[in-house]
Write an enzyme that holds these catalytic residues in place. Structure first.
Site, PDB file in Angstrom:
ATOM      1  N   THR A   1       0.877  -1.172   0.000  1.00 36.49           N
ATOM      2  CA  THR A   1       0.000   0.000   0.000  1.00 36.49           C
ATOM      3  C   THR A   1       0.911   1.217   0.000  1.00 36.49           C
ATOM      4  O   THR A   1       2.126   1.093   0.180  1.00 36.49           O
ATOM      5  CB  THR A   1      -0.860   0.032   1.281  1.00 36.49           C
TER       6      THR A   1
ATOM      7  N   ALA B   1       3.303  -1.447   4.938  1.00 34.41           N
ATOM      8  CA  ALA B   1       2.570  -0.300   5.492  1.00 34.41           C
ATOM      9  C   ALA B   1       3.559   0.857   5.594  1.00 34.41           C
ATOM     10  O   ALA B   1       4.599   0.737   6.239  1.00 34.41           O
ATOM     11  CB  ALA B   1       2.024  -0.667   6.869  1.00 34.41           C
TER      12      ALA B   1
ATOM     13  N   VAL C   1       7.521  -2.678   7.268  1.00 29.95           N
ATOM     14  CA  VAL C   1       7.475  -1.214   7.364  1.00 29.95           C
ATOM     15  C   VAL C   1       8.081  -0.606   6.097  1.00 29.95           C
ATOM     16  O   VAL C   1       9.224  -0.896   5.737  1.00 29.95           O
ATOM     17  CB  VAL C   1       8.218  -0.719   8.626  1.00 29.95           C
ATOM     18  N   LYS C   2       7.265   0.230   5.437  1.00 27.98           N
ATOM     19  CA  LYS C   2       7.704   0.823   4.170  1.00 27.98           C
ATOM     20  C   LYS C   2       8.302   2.202   4.453  1.00 27.98           C
ATOM     21  O   LYS C   2       7.651   3.068   5.054  1.00 27.98           O
ATOM     22  CB  LYS C   2       6.490   0.927   3.236  1.00 27.98           C
ATOM     23  N   ILE C   3       9.543   2.381   4.008  1.00 28.91           N
ATOM     24  CA  ILE C   3      10.317   3.588   4.344  1.00 28.91           C
ATOM     25  C   ILE C   3      10.788   4.250   3.045  1.00 28.91           C
ATOM     26  O   ILE C   3      11.312   3.561   2.163  1.00 28.91           O
ATOM     27  CB  ILE C   3      11.585   3.177   5.150  1.00 28.91           C
TER      28      ILE C   3
END
Ligand code: E4P
Length: 219
Positions: A27, A60, A86-88
């Site tokens: 997402t 996310a 965790v999307k960074i």
């Protein structure tokens, strides 16, 4: 090769999962906004609902762009479910945050990758996935598939564990080309996955088989 679906729409995620070929979900803030999801509690509940559909790998994205903020948000996101990645974003503080999460055993997906240099940095920091955006490069006359191939080769040279997650995959031919050059994962809309089903000779062949069967059965 893993298939992730690039959407925050629960019905589309369910449909892809029911097909039996889905390995995860990506997402981004734009996709969450498209579903009308906002506010911390709603965002968390929505990620939990996605995690309840699929087996693993739910990216996310953090909204903060400073190190402390990304760490705070990333920890909160990771607490939602152990399927969360965790999307960074690919920025200086993002690299530091990826290193932090790597040391903590929290998986990360480094997003907005548009060059091999960025992909090398993210792998050095310990990203679980890097997301080079194929379609957005094609949009500005750079070859997105060439970048996927370049990163796949570089990671193979050094045995980096980081997986190449081809993102911004807009059509079935993009997906096939990503497979040819060895992307570990593609993320795309549902229509790209279902587009792989289509061939006119399959449709006409099946129609002929059914017609011949009916004729032999005297129908
Ligand atoms: C990746 O994770 C992004 O969400 C996505 O693939 C971007 O795709 P787009 O360029 O079609 O918006």
């Amino acid at each position: 090769m893993k298939f992730f679906i690039d959407t925050a729409n629960l019905n589309e995620i369910k449909e892809a999962y029911d097909l039996g070929v889905l390995d995860g979900v990506t997402t981004n803030p734009s996709l969450m906004a498209k579903e009308g999801i906002s506010g911390e509690a709603n965002v968390k509940a929505h990620y939990k609902a996605i995690c309840d559909i699929v087996d693993d790998n739910v990216s996310a994205e953090v909204i903060a762009t400073d190190y402390e903020g990304m760490i705070r948000e990333g920890k909160e996101l990771a607490k939602i479910d152990n399927k969360i990645v965790v999307k960074i974003p690919m920025i200086k503080d993002g690299i530091k945050a990826i290193k932090y999460f790597h040391n903590e055993g929290i998986r990360t997906n480094c997003t907005l990758i548009f060059s091999a240099g960025q992909a090398i940095l993210a792998a050095k920091a310990g990203a679980s996935f890097v997301s080079p955006f194929v379609g957005r490069l094609d949009d500005i006359s750079f070859d997105g598939i060439d970048l996927i191939e370049q990163i796949v080769n570089i990671y193979a040279n050094y045995g980096f564990a980081t997986q190449v997650l081809a993102a911004s995959v807009r059509h079935s031919m993009h997906l096939i080309k990503c497979a040819e050059v060895g992307a570990d994962v593609v993320t795309c809309p549902l229509k790209v996955i279902t587009g792989l089903l289509k061939h006119p000779l399959t449709d006409s062949g099946l129609a002929q088989f059914l017609a011949d069967h009916a004729k032999a059965a005297g129908k």
